[in-house]
Scaffold this motif. Structure first.
Motif, PDB file in Angstrom:
ATOM      1  N   MET A 187      34.494  33.127  48.875  1.00  0.00           N
ATOM      2  CA  MET A 187      35.674  32.657  49.595  1.00  0.00           C
ATOM      3  C   MET A 187      36.822  33.609  49.330  1.00  0.00           C
ATOM      4  SD  MET A 187      35.509  28.531  48.941  1.00  0.00           S
ATOM      5  CE  MET A 187      36.800  28.215  50.127  1.00  0.00           C
ATOM      6  N   ALA A 188      37.734  33.672  50.319  1.00  0.00           N
ATOM      7  CA  ALA A 188      38.886  34.560  50.169  1.00  0.00           C
ATOM      8  C   ALA A 188      39.999  34.098  51.083  1.00  0.00           C
ATOM      9  CB  ALA A 188      38.495  35.997  50.484  1.00  0.00           C
ATOM     10  N   LEU A 189      41.205  34.518  50.713  1.00  0.00           N
ATOM     11  CA  LEU A 189      42.375  34.323  51.567  1.00  0.00           C
ATOM     12  C   LEU A 189      42.782  35.703  52.056  1.00  0.00           C
ATOM     13  CD1 LEU A 189      44.435  31.745  49.471  1.00  0.00           C
ATOM     14  CD2 LEU A 189      42.764  31.307  51.274  1.00  0.00           C
ATOM     15  N   LEU A 190      42.908  35.806  53.363  1.00  0.00           N
ATOM     16  CA  LEU A 190      43.145  37.088  53.983  1.00  0.00           C
ATOM     17  C   LEU A 190      44.440  37.012  54.783  1.00  0.00           C
ATOM     18  CD1 LEU A 190      41.657  39.844  54.250  1.00  0.00           C
ATOM     19  CD2 LEU A 190      40.747  38.991  56.415  1.00  0.00           C
ATOM     20  N   ALA A 191      45.342  37.948  54.525  1.00  0.00           N
ATOM     21  CA  ALA A 191      46.608  37.980  55.257  1.00  0.00           C
ATOM     22  C   ALA A 191      46.368  38.407  56.698  1.00  0.00           C
ATOM     23  CB  ALA A 191      47.575  38.936  54.576  1.00  0.00           C
ATOM     24  N   PRO A 192      47.258  38.024  57.626  1.00  0.00           N
ATOM     25  CA  PRO A 192      47.087  38.430  59.030  1.00  0.00           C
ATOM     26  C   PRO A 192      46.974  39.935  59.204  1.00  0.00           C
ATOM     27  CG  PRO A 192      48.744  36.714  58.865  1.00  0.00           C
ATOM     28  CD  PRO A 192      48.405  37.098  57.457  1.00  0.00           C
ATOM     29  N   GLY A 193      47.548  40.700  58.285  1.00  0.00           N
ATOM     30  CA  GLY A 193      47.468  42.153  58.389  1.00  0.00           C
ATOM     31  C   GLY A 193      46.144  42.725  57.938  1.00  0.00           C
ATOM     32  N   GLY A 194      45.246  41.885  57.384  1.00  0.00           N
ATOM     33  CA  GLY A 194      43.927  42.357  56.992  1.00  0.00           C
ATOM     34  C   GLY A 194      43.775  42.662  55.529  1.00  0.00           C
ATOM     35  N   PHE A 195      44.863  42.501  54.718  1.00  0.00           N
ATOM     36  CA  PHE A 195      44.719  42.747  53.285  1.00  0.00           C
ATOM     37  C   PHE A 195      44.478  41.420  52.589  1.00  0.00           C
ATOM     38  CE2 PHE A 195      49.207  42.399  54.299  1.00  0.00           C
ATOM     39  CZ  PHE A 195      49.672  41.458  53.393  1.00  0.00           C
ATOM     40  N   TRP A 196      43.935  41.557  51.359  1.00  0.00           N
ATOM     41  CA  TRP A 196      43.492  40.374  50.637  1.00  0.00           C
ATOM     42  C   TRP A 196      44.659  39.692  49.929  1.00  0.00           C
ATOM     43  CZ3 TRP A 196      38.523  39.120  51.503  1.00  0.00           C
ATOM     44  CH2 TRP A 196      37.662  40.135  51.944  1.00  0.00           C
ATOM     45  N   LEU A 197      44.656  38.353  49.980  1.00  0.00           N
ATOM     46  CA  LEU A 197      45.583  37.564  49.161  1.00  0.00           C
ATOM     47  C   LEU A 197      44.889  37.077  47.909  1.00  0.00           C
ATOM     48  CD1 LEU A 197      47.259  35.471  52.004  1.00  0.00           C
ATOM     49  CD2 LEU A 197      48.159  37.512  50.874  1.00  0.00           C
ATOM     50  N   ASP A 198      43.672  36.703  48.066  1.00  0.00           N
ATOM     51  CA  ASP A 198      42.902  36.232  46.918  1.00  0.00           C
ATOM     52  C   ASP A 198      41.423  36.266  47.310  1.00  0.00           C
ATOM     53  OD1 ASP A 198      42.259  35.334  44.445  1.00  0.00           O
ATOM     54  OD2 ASP A 198      43.125  33.320  44.680  1.00  0.00           O
ATOM     55  N   ALA A 199      40.560  36.347  46.327  1.00  0.00           N
ATOM     56  CA  ALA A 199      39.109  36.325  46.559  1.00  0.00           C
ATOM     57  C   ALA A 199      38.448  35.815  45.297  1.00  0.00           C
ATOM     58  CB  ALA A 199      38.595  37.709  46.919  1.00  0.00           C
ATOM     59  N   ASN A 200      37.388  35.029  45.450  1.00  0.00           N
ATOM     60  CA  ASN A 200      36.720  34.520  44.254  1.00  0.00           C
ATOM     61  C   ASN A 200      35.643  35.497  43.777  1.00  0.00           C
ATOM     62  OD1 ASN A 200      34.667  34.132  46.060  1.00  0.00           O
ATOM     63  ND2 ASN A 200      34.400  31.954  45.692  1.00  0.00           N
ATOM     64  N   ASP A 201      35.087  35.181  42.609  1.00  0.00           N
ATOM     65  CA  ASP A 201      34.120  36.088  41.986  1.00  0.00           C
ATOM     66  C   ASP A 201      32.852  36.237  42.822  1.00  0.00           C
ATOM     67  OD1 ASP A 201      35.845  36.457  39.895  1.00  0.00           O
ATOM     68  OD2 ASP A 201      34.926  34.924  38.614  1.00  0.00           O
ATOM     69  N   ARG A 202      32.473  35.131  43.454  1.00  0.00           N
ATOM     70  CA  ARG A 202      31.228  35.181  44.225  1.00  0.00           C
ATOM     71  C   ARG A 202      31.338  36.180  45.374  1.00  0.00           C
ATOM     72  NH1 ARG A 202      25.906  34.690  43.782  1.00  0.00           N
ATOM     73  NH2 ARG A 202      24.930  34.098  45.765  1.00  0.00           N
ATOM     74  N   LEU A 203      32.483  36.224  46.036  1.00  0.00           N
ATOM     75  CA  LEU A 203      32.679  37.166  47.122  1.00  0.00           C
ATOM     76  C   LEU A 203      32.620  38.600  46.598  1.00  0.00           C
ATOM     77  CD1 LEU A 203      33.323  37.368  50.189  1.00  0.00           C
ATOM     78  CD2 LEU A 203      35.705  37.684  49.523  1.00  0.00           C
ATOM     79  N   CYS A 204      33.238  38.816  45.447  1.00  0.00           N
ATOM     80  CA  CYS A 204      33.205  40.166  44.852  1.00  0.00           C
ATOM     81  C   CYS A 204      31.768  40.580  44.543  1.00  0.00           C
ATOM     82  CB  CYS A 204      34.053  40.201  43.583  1.00  0.00           C
ATOM     83  SG  CYS A 204      35.815  39.970  43.876  1.00  0.00           S
ATOM     84  N   GLN A 205      30.992  39.645  44.001  1.00  0.00           N
ATOM     85  CA  GLN A 205      29.596  39.949  43.677  1.00  0.00           C
ATOM     86  C   GLN A 205      28.804  40.241  44.952  1.00  0.00           C
ATOM     87  OE1 GLN A 205      28.213  36.562  41.494  1.00  0.00           O
ATOM     88  NE2 GLN A 205      29.645  36.879  39.791  1.00  0.00           N
ATOM     89  N   THR A 206      29.034  39.444  45.983  1.00  0.00           N
ATOM     90  CA  THR A 206      28.303  39.632  47.239  1.00  0.00           C
ATOM     91  C   THR A 206      28.561  41.009  47.818  1.00  0.00           C
ATOM     92  OG1 THR A 206      28.395  37.263  47.721  1.00  0.00           O
ATOM     93  CG2 THR A 206      27.947  38.740  49.571  1.00  0.00           C
ATOM     94  N   LEU A 207      29.806  41.463  47.764  1.00  0.00           N
ATOM     95  CA  LEU A 207      30.174  42.750  48.355  1.00  0.00           C
ATOM     96  C   LEU A 207      30.065  43.905  47.372  1.00  0.00           C
ATOM     97  CD1 LEU A 207      33.223  41.595  50.489  1.00  0.00           C
ATOM     98  CD2 LEU A 207      30.906  42.116  51.276  1.00  0.00           C
ATOM     99  N   GLY A 208      29.747  43.595  46.098  1.00  0.00           N
ATOM    100  CA  GLY A 208      29.506  44.646  45.121  1.00  0.00           C
ATOM    101  C   GLY A 208      30.756  45.289  44.564  1.00  0.00           C
ATOM    102  N   TYR A 209      31.925  44.627  44.672  1.00  0.00           N
ATOM    103  CA  TYR A 209      33.182  45.175  44.162  1.00  0.00           C
ATOM    104  C   TYR A 209      33.650  44.357  42.972  1.00  0.00           C
ATOM    105  CZ  TYR A 209      33.856  47.866  48.499  1.00  0.00           C
ATOM    106  OH  TYR A 209      33.743  48.742  49.539  1.00  0.00           O
TER     107      TYR A 209
END
Length: 839
Positions: free
Chosen positions: A155-177
């Motif tokens: 899960m993540a919160l994404l600003a209208p401009g396309g940059f990240w506001l927040d992201a959980n650990d699972r999303l980071c693991q899924t995308l490898g970052y």
């Protein structure tokens, strides 16, 4: 303060009217905290008439906690003269229920013209609903944070401009970052380029308010470059004014699901498009699904097959025991494969190859369903029959070939052993068939073999096998030799095959050589019986051909001796045991030596000199004659060159060419190479060739002889009279000499026939411009008669036996005594008139 309160004179009436029309709670206080004016909303809130409130303080009608709070707030504003905002709550009885009422008060000081604070003005608003909304929002945030922090889904919160506001650990693991790396990467950088356009369009629709959310399967590129599938759900969260606040993004790794879906789609595609028929049945063997190939193969549509037992396809060719075995194997091993004959919907019966597999429930004990895959193998069986026929039958005669003959012979030997019976193997060849092939062509030769095969097939009796073993070799297997003895069959065979064959406008009278071996006397297995029958054929050919022979132990002994001679001959070539002797050829007029014939000798280290008659036939049969002949040619030319360098008078060296060597395409190159390597002049070399070699392929022989003569090499016909004995044939070839075979020279003085033949051959050879050499001259009478007949050269023991190379010089020094004056008439040998066809 009296109970009847009159509004102060300093509060104009229109102010009071204004307060009453405000939707919010409004009031005025003096410097001592007394209410100067309140509106109806105030009175309603506190459930008191306005008259009971005016002139009183908060301590007069409110709970002490609330009154104390208000007094403190009032004092602060009076002192600082700065407006203040604060919140408070009160409990209110609403239909018997106490509810919390939240109030927000805006407190403003009232200042006169002199700057003195004379009172307070307050506006109070019921914010209970707002508080409830905030509480609900906080609860929603807590719930969101709860799910946000769960490790199950990205899960993540994404600003209208396309940059990240927040992201959980699972999303980071899924995308490898890691979190920092993800925050530095824009959303559009993660989406695969092939999905980027569709993804951007969906976000645009969210921003335009066309949709509030979207979900899709998209590809994403991980930090390590790996591409994964993700199922993404994006929902827009807006501000109170409706403008975009942020996007809530939920991303689930869907790679395994997509792979599974692709596999399922592939399996379904394969199922639908497979060339083989596929049937799926339930555990009760009722058809659940069939593919289009099933319909094409059986004629039954899916609707006609579903729910039925596959036994509807049964042809009736298999009994219950067959199906019982099939089911036993299937249920015990989980798989069965085999050939089955079934019936189509139109009634036609066909063979199929079927494989059935059992699919078990997850526990592995209960059957879930059965999968059967089958295909029509009619064409394959037909092809197998054709292949088997090609593998076991001769393509030319359509008789069984060697492989099938040996197979049947093995079976016959096994049966004969069990029944204590005998059998016979007969092999036979067409004598001189190679000459027919070479002179008439392979097409005539093949047609002739077909006619022979057809005649043999007509003679075949039940239980016997007639086969073509290869080339011009045929075989017969006799299994009942008590009723049909081999000798009796051979007589019938001879009677049939001696009848003329009419092929391609020609008539052929064939002669056969045959060999017979008997079981069990001559061998206990197929290999031994064939080998011994072949030995018998070989022996029949050695004895002149045109006959049949039963195998004997003497034949086996001779065959073993030949094998031993071949083995030792190979060793002799390696160890240098072969050598050349040279027999002089003398001019009958001058007595001078004009040439020598190279004769091969084998000096065995233990057995001494081995006669050529013992090893030359073995060399011919084994193929060793080719390398031996090449060695002889090179050794003779090298020796002739040495004699020349020693200053001996010029003379030719004769080298015999075998028929096999003369037929080789590399003969001309070999002769050129040997002459070049030894330095011998071509005119010093005399190649001797038999009549049979010349008559094998006349056109090829003429070309080879012409090329040899063009080099300057002399060519002689050796052993004339033992082959075709036709000068009419020989005149077509560019020859130098003709050598009369010693069989015509031997006993010349006592045999009138030989004398007449020799005289006629000499005369006719001279008419063709050929030099005549007589072989085997051993007596003075022979020499004198041949000289009188005009023979040019003599060779034989009368002059010299074959000599070693070093003795040729001594012989040359003594040849002057051999000169002979030409007689006035031939020697007195009586020659009767003979009708001998030489031309």
């Amino acid at each position: 303060m009296s109970s009847q309160v009159v509004p102060p004179s300093n509060v104009p009436q229109h102010y009071a009217s204004l307060l009453d029309n405000l939707p919010d709670i409004a009031w005025l206080k003096d410097a001592k905290g007394r209410y100067l004016a309140v509106n109806r909303a105030f009175a309603k809130l506190y459930q008191r008439p306005v008259e009971e409130i005016l002139g009183k303080t908060d301590f007069d009608f409110l709970p002490r906690r609330q009154a104390t709070l208000y007094a403190r707030q009032d004092a602060q504003v009076m002192r600082t003269r700065v407006p203040s905002r604060y919140e408070d709550y009160m409990l209110e009885d609403r239909d018997g229920w106490l509810e919390t009422v939240w109030l927000e008060t805006q407190l403003t000081p009232v200042v006169d013209e002199e700057g003195t604070c004379t009172g307070l003005c307050g506006i109070t608003r019921d914010i209970s609903l707002h508080k409830q909304d905030l509480a609900a929002c906080d609860e929603q945030k807590e719930r969101l944070r709860f799910y946000f922090d769960q490790p199950l889904i990205g899960m993540a919160l994404l600003a209208p401009g396309g940059f990240w506001l927040d992201a959980n650990d699972r999303l980071c693991q899924t995308l490898g970052y890691d979190r920092a790396g993800l925050m530095d990467t824009e959303w559009k950088q993660l989406v695969h380029q092939d999905d980027a356009a569709a993804d951007a369009a969906e976000f645009e629709r969210l921003l335009l308010g066309e949709v509030e959310s979207f979900q899709a399967d998209e590809r994403f590129r991980r930090a390590d470059g790996e591409v994964i599938y993700g199922h993404v759900l994006v929902r827009i969260v807006r501000k109170p004014d409706g403008s975009p606040n942020y996007f809530l993004v939920i991303l689930e790794d869907a790679t395994e699901r997509k792979v599974a879906e692709e596999r399922l789609a592939l399996a379904d595609n394969v199922f639908e498009h497979a060339a083989e028929a596929i049937v799926i049945t339930d555990r009760n063997n009722r058809i659940m699904r069939v593919n289009p190939a099933f319909t094409r193969l059986t004629g039954y549509t899916a609707e006609q097959a579903l729910g039925r037992d596959p036994s509807m396809l049964s042809s009736g060719r298999h009994d219950t025991a067959f199906y019982a075995r099939m089911w036993a194997i299937l249920l015990s091993s989980g798989e069965w494969s085999g050939e089955v004959w079934d019936r189509r919907r139109d009634g036609s019966v066909y063979p199929k190859w079927m494989t059935i597999k059992v699919v078990f429930e997850p526990g592995g004990k209960e059957v879930a369903y059965f999968i059967a895959v089958f295909s029509d193998i009619s064409e394959r069986l037909e092809a197998q029959d054709i292949i088997r026929h090609l593998a076991y039958y001769d393509a030319l005669t359509d008789l069984p070939n060697r492989s099938l003959f040996v197979e049947r012979l093995n079976q016959a030997v096994e049966l004969a052993e069990q029944q204590d019976e005998g059998l016979a193997v007969m092999l036979f060849n067409i004598d001189r068939f190679k000459s027919i092939n070479d002179t008439m062509g392979h097409r005539i030769g093949d047609d002739l073999l077909k006619h022979v095969g057809a005649r043999l097939r007509d003679m075949q009796s039940p239980g016997n096998t007639v086969a073509r073993m290869g080339g011009d070799e045929f075989a017969i297997l006799l299994t009942d030799i008590k009723k049909k003895p081999p000798a009796s069959l051979m007589s019938q065979l001879h009677a049939q095959l001696q009848q003329p064959f009419h092929v391609g406008g020609y008539t052929f009278h064939l002669v056969f050589s045959a060999g017979i071996s008997l079981y069990p006397a001559d061998g206990g297995n197929a290999e031994r019986l064939l080998k011994n029958a072949d030995s018998a054929v070989h022996y029949a050919k050695q004895k002149g051909g045109g006959q049949f022979r039963f195998f004997t132990q003497q034949m086996q002994r001779l065959a073993l001796e030949a094998l031993h001679v071949e083995y030792e001959l190979r060793l002799a070539m390696q160890r240098g045991e072969l050598e050349l002797h040279y027999q002089p050829q003398v001019d009958l007029r001058s007595g001078e030596m004009t040439g020598v014939e190279s004769l091969l000798r084998w000096r065995h280290p233990e057995k001494g000199m081995i006669p050529p008659a013992k090893f030359i036939p073995v060399a011919e049969d084994s193929g060793l004659i080719i390398p031996i002949s090449e060695w002889v040619l090179e050794a003779a030319c090298r020796q002739a060159k040495q004699w020349q360098e020693q200053g001996l008078p010029p003379f030719t060296v004769g080298v015999n060419l075998s028929a096999r060597q003369f037929e080789r395409s590399d003969l001309l190159g070999l002769v050129e190479s040997v002459l070049a390597s030894t330095g011998l002049a071509p005119e010093r070399l005399d190649l001797e060739i038999t009549e049979g070699a010349l008559m094998g392929d006349v056109e090829s022989a003429r070309y080879t002889l012409t090329a040899l003569r063009a080099m300057g090499v002399k060519v002689s016909v050796d052993d004339f009279g033992t082959g075709y004995s036709s000068l009419a044939y020989l005149k077509a070839f560019p020859l130098s000499k003709l050598k009369i075979d010693q069989s015509f020279v031997r006993n010349l003085e006592n045999d009138a026939s030989n004398a007449a033949i020799a005289k006629a051959v000499i005369s006719l050879s001279h008419s063709l411009g050929l030099t005549v050499v007589a072989e085997g001259v051993e007596t003075l009478q022979q020499k004198e008669y041949l000289s009188a007949c005009g023979c040019n050269i003599a060779q034989g023991y009368f002059y010299s036996r074959p000599l070693e190379a070093h003795a040729i010089g001594e012989f040359l020094a003594d040849t002057s005594r051999l000169a002979l004056e030409p007689p006035e008439r031939p020697a007195s040998v009586r020659v009767p008139l003979l009708r001998t066809r030489l031309m």
